[in-house]
Write an enzyme that holds these catalytic residues in place. Structure first.
Site, PDB file in Angstrom:
ATOM      1  N   ASN A 230       0.708  -1.374   0.080  1.00 20.10           N
ATOM      2  CA  ASN A 230      -0.098   0.182   0.107  1.00 20.10           C
ATOM      3  C   ASN A 230       0.774   1.042  -0.057  1.00 20.10           C
ATOM      4  OD1 ASN A 230      -1.711   2.144   0.272  1.00 20.10           O
ATOM      5  ND2 ASN A 230      -2.731   1.148   2.434  1.00 20.10           N
TER       6      ASN A 230
ATOM      7  N   ARG B 247      -2.734  -1.910  -3.235  1.00 19.87           N
ATOM      8  CA  ARG B 247      -4.065  -1.219  -2.839  1.00 19.87           C
ATOM      9  C   ARG B 247      -3.922  -0.077  -3.751  1.00 19.87           C
ATOM     10  NH1 ARG B 247      -4.950   3.305   1.171  1.00 19.87           N
ATOM     11  NH2 ARG B 247      -7.137   3.667   0.883  1.00 19.87           N
TER      12      ARG B 247
ATOM     13  N   HIS C  94     -12.742   3.362   0.428  1.00 22.29           N
ATOM     14  CA  HIS C  94     -12.757   2.302   1.495  1.00 22.29           C
ATOM     15  C   HIS C  94     -13.647   1.080   1.151  1.00 22.29           C
ATOM     16  CE1 HIS C  94     -12.568   5.932   4.592  1.00 22.29           C
ATOM     17  NE2 HIS C  94     -11.199   5.327   4.253  1.00 22.29           N
TER      18      HIS C  94
ATOM     19  N   GLY D 176     -12.337   6.032  10.892  1.00 16.99           N
ATOM     20  CA  GLY D 176     -10.741   6.245  11.367  1.00 16.99           C
ATOM     21  C   GLY D 176     -10.371   7.878  10.897  1.00 16.99           C
TER      22      GLY D 176
ATOM     23  N   GLY E  23      -9.784   8.864   8.162  1.00 20.36           N
ATOM     24  CA  GLY E  23     -10.611   9.084   6.991  1.00 20.36           C
ATOM     25  C   GLY E  23     -11.951   8.173   7.598  1.00 20.36           C
TER      26      GLY E  23
ATOM     27  N   ARG F  45     -10.558  16.586   7.753  1.00 17.22           N
ATOM     28  CA  ARG F  45     -11.615  16.667   6.733  1.00 17.22           C
ATOM     29  C   ARG F  45     -12.910  17.162   7.290  1.00 17.22           C
ATOM     30  NH1 ARG F  45     -10.084  10.954   4.221  1.00 17.22           N
ATOM     31  NH2 ARG F  45      -8.182  11.454   3.530  1.00 17.22           N
TER      32      ARG F  45
ATOM     33  N   CYS G 276      -9.063  10.988  18.080  1.00 19.99           N
ATOM     34  CA  CYS G 276     -10.150  10.775  18.836  1.00 19.99           C
ATOM     35  C   CYS G 276      -9.966  10.433  20.288  1.00 19.99           C
ATOM     36  CB  CYS G 276     -10.959   9.635  18.321  1.00 19.99           C
ATOM     37  SG  CYS G 276     -12.636   9.358  19.140  1.00 19.99           S
ATOM     38  N   ARG G 277      -8.850   9.744  20.418  1.00 22.72           N
ATOM     39  CA  ARG G 277      -8.401   9.303  21.778  1.00 22.72           C
ATOM     40  C   ARG G 277      -8.059  10.730  22.701  1.00 22.72           C
ATOM     41  NH1 ARG G 277      -4.198   5.339  19.629  1.00 22.72           N
ATOM     42  NH2 ARG G 277      -3.870   7.111  18.236  1.00 22.72           N
TER      43      ARG G 277
ATOM     44  N   ASN H 259     -12.797   1.051  18.422  1.00 25.02           N
ATOM     45  CA  ASN H 259     -12.177   1.113  19.640  1.00 25.02           C
ATOM     46  C   ASN H 259     -12.910   2.153  20.449  1.00 25.02           C
ATOM     47  OD1 ASN H 259      -9.590  -0.565  19.703  1.00 25.02           O
ATOM     48  ND2 ASN H 259      -9.344   0.492  17.956  1.00 25.02           N
TER      49      ASN H 259
ATOM     50  N   GLU I 150      -8.202  -5.207   5.221  1.00 26.70           N
ATOM     51  CA  GLU I 150      -8.035  -4.964   3.982  1.00 26.70           C
ATOM     52  C   GLU I 150      -6.866  -5.660   3.175  1.00 26.70           C
ATOM     53  OE1 GLU I 150      -9.118  -0.427   3.522  1.00 26.70           O
ATOM     54  OE2 GLU I 150      -8.079  -0.895   5.474  1.00 26.70           O
TER      55      GLU I 150
END
Length: 408
Positions: A22, A100, A189, A219, A221, A250, A293-294, A344, A394
């Site tokens: 990737n 990918r 995705h 995530g 994204g 974003r 986020c955490r 999570n 993936e």
């Protein structure tokens, strides 16, 4: 068989292996999977390519190892990777390479083996993914140089969404922009959504020919997709990964007139607008603190109102778009959360499902709290519409497609 050497523990294997690549503009993520296994023998990341601190990290059952590439680029990263695999006795077992690719446009509706025509097709799609496809092409060329005798395949993130009906993928602008430039919704995705859709049917025992699933891949994204009877029928990302949900940096959906208003007030050109919406917005822009986020959950717990707002907006937009996606289904059997945040963040799952009660979702708080760090499983109460957490894979999907195309 395991052979001891003075440098490494060398693992010899006779099974065929698929190397999954990737490649980004300055990075190479990789995984080496035995043909019939979902667990990689090797995974890792080469990053900061072209810079003084370029490095590559290998992860095996023995632990992690990082090497400096000292300004090296993709070719040097591939050379370091092949040396590492040779030292571990894996190089001769590589039977094919899978890549990918973010964007395949309308031309590529399934995974294909690489040839010169395919490379030309990926190049032609580069205007639709200028930050991704050129990097993928660098990776393909480097891998073909490193493994000239091996079959190589490309797996497109947009391919799963090619079953969208015309009413779902067209934009309400003059159709000449679609015919002349390919302006339409493509979705992203797709490899993750395809894996989750198939696994959900198998895990929950759903009828493969009659089911409806909502998938939230969350995530840095993030995108959500509606799957009806194994086919994607609607999704939130559009021509690019900018549209749809609130993401790490974003903006997701925004009134275009608001963008032109801001541009005039701030004196922004097109590049400035692109940077604002893609790199300075989302969770980072709302909170003024972080795109992680955490970090935001910790800050919100300590009373940071901007962090709390960012989390509330994330959940509100996710629930609203999931509700819209549900209108494209004939039935609703399950909602599945995946991706780093989806797998999570029990808090954001709870916030989202609380906003979807009208659809029959009822969360099991204890199960939701347990479903983190790879645990997964159902998080809904018995008798309600099923909601669950599932880790995506993936790399395995890419390896599986590659093995099939290579006839392994």
């Amino acid at each position: 068989m395991i052979l001891q050497s003075d440098k490494d523990v060398t693992i010899m294997t006779t099974s065929k292996q698929i190397l999954v690549i990737n490649c980004g503009s300055s990075s190479v993520k990789f995984a080496l999977l035995p043909k019939d296994s979902r667990e990689p023998l090797l995974s890792g990341l080469a990053e900061c390519l072209g810079l003084a601190d370029a490095r590559i990290t290998f992860k095996t059952s023995e632990g992690k190892k990082t090497e400096s590439l000292d300004g090296g680029r993709h070719e040097e990263a591939m050379s370091a990777l092949t040396r590492f695999m040779e030292n571990h006795g894996w190089l001769d077992g590589v039977a094919a390479v899978g890549h990918r690719i973010v964007h395949g446009g309308e031309r590529f509706q399934a995974s294909v083996l690489v040839d010169d025509g395919v490379i030309e097709g990926i190049e032609a799609c580069s205007s639709l993914a200028p930050l991704h496809n050129p990097g993928h092409l660098v990776g393909i060329r480097a891998a073909r140089a490193a493994f000239p005798a091996l079959p190589q395949a490309v797996v497109f993130d947009t391919a799963f969404h090619q079953t969208l009906p015309r009413a779902a993928y067209m934009y309400a602008i003059p159709q000449r922009f679609y015919h002349d430039y390919g302006v339409r919704r493509y979705g992203m995705h797709g490899t993750s959504h395809r894996f989750i859709a198939s696994e959900t049917v198998a895990t929950l025992g759903l009828d493969p020919e009659r089911h409806g699933i909502l998938i939230a891949h969350l995530g840095n994204g993030a995108s959500a997709t509606a799957v009806s009877n194994g086919r994607c029928v609607d999704t939130t990302m559009g021509m690019t990964p900018l549209e749809g949900l609130v993401m790490g940096t974003r903006s997701g959906d925004i009134d275009p007139a608001a963008v032109t208003f801001i541009a005039r007030k701030e004196g922004l050109d097109l590049d400035g607008i692109d940077s604002l919406l893609n790199k300075q917005s989302g969770l980072l822009g709302i909170s003024g603190l972080s795109s992680d986020c955490r970090a935001l959950e910790d800050a919100a717990a300590e009373g940071n109102k901007d962090a709390q707002l960012a989390l509330d907006m994330f959940a509100h937009r996710l629930a609203r778009l999931l509700g819209g996606l549900a209108s494209s289904l004939e039935r609703l059997d399950a909602l599945v959360f995946t991706g780093g945040i989806g797998e999570n963040s029990s808090l954001l799952r709870e916030k989202t499902l609380a906003r979807l009660k009208i659809f029959g979702f009822a969360i099991d708080p204890a199960a939701n709290e347990r479903a983190v760090r790879g645990a997964g499983g159902l998080i809904s109460r018995p008798g309600s519409v099923m909601a669950m957490v599932m880790a995506t894979n993936e790399e395995w999907m890419i390896a599986r497609d590659t093995a099939e195309l290579a006839g392994l």
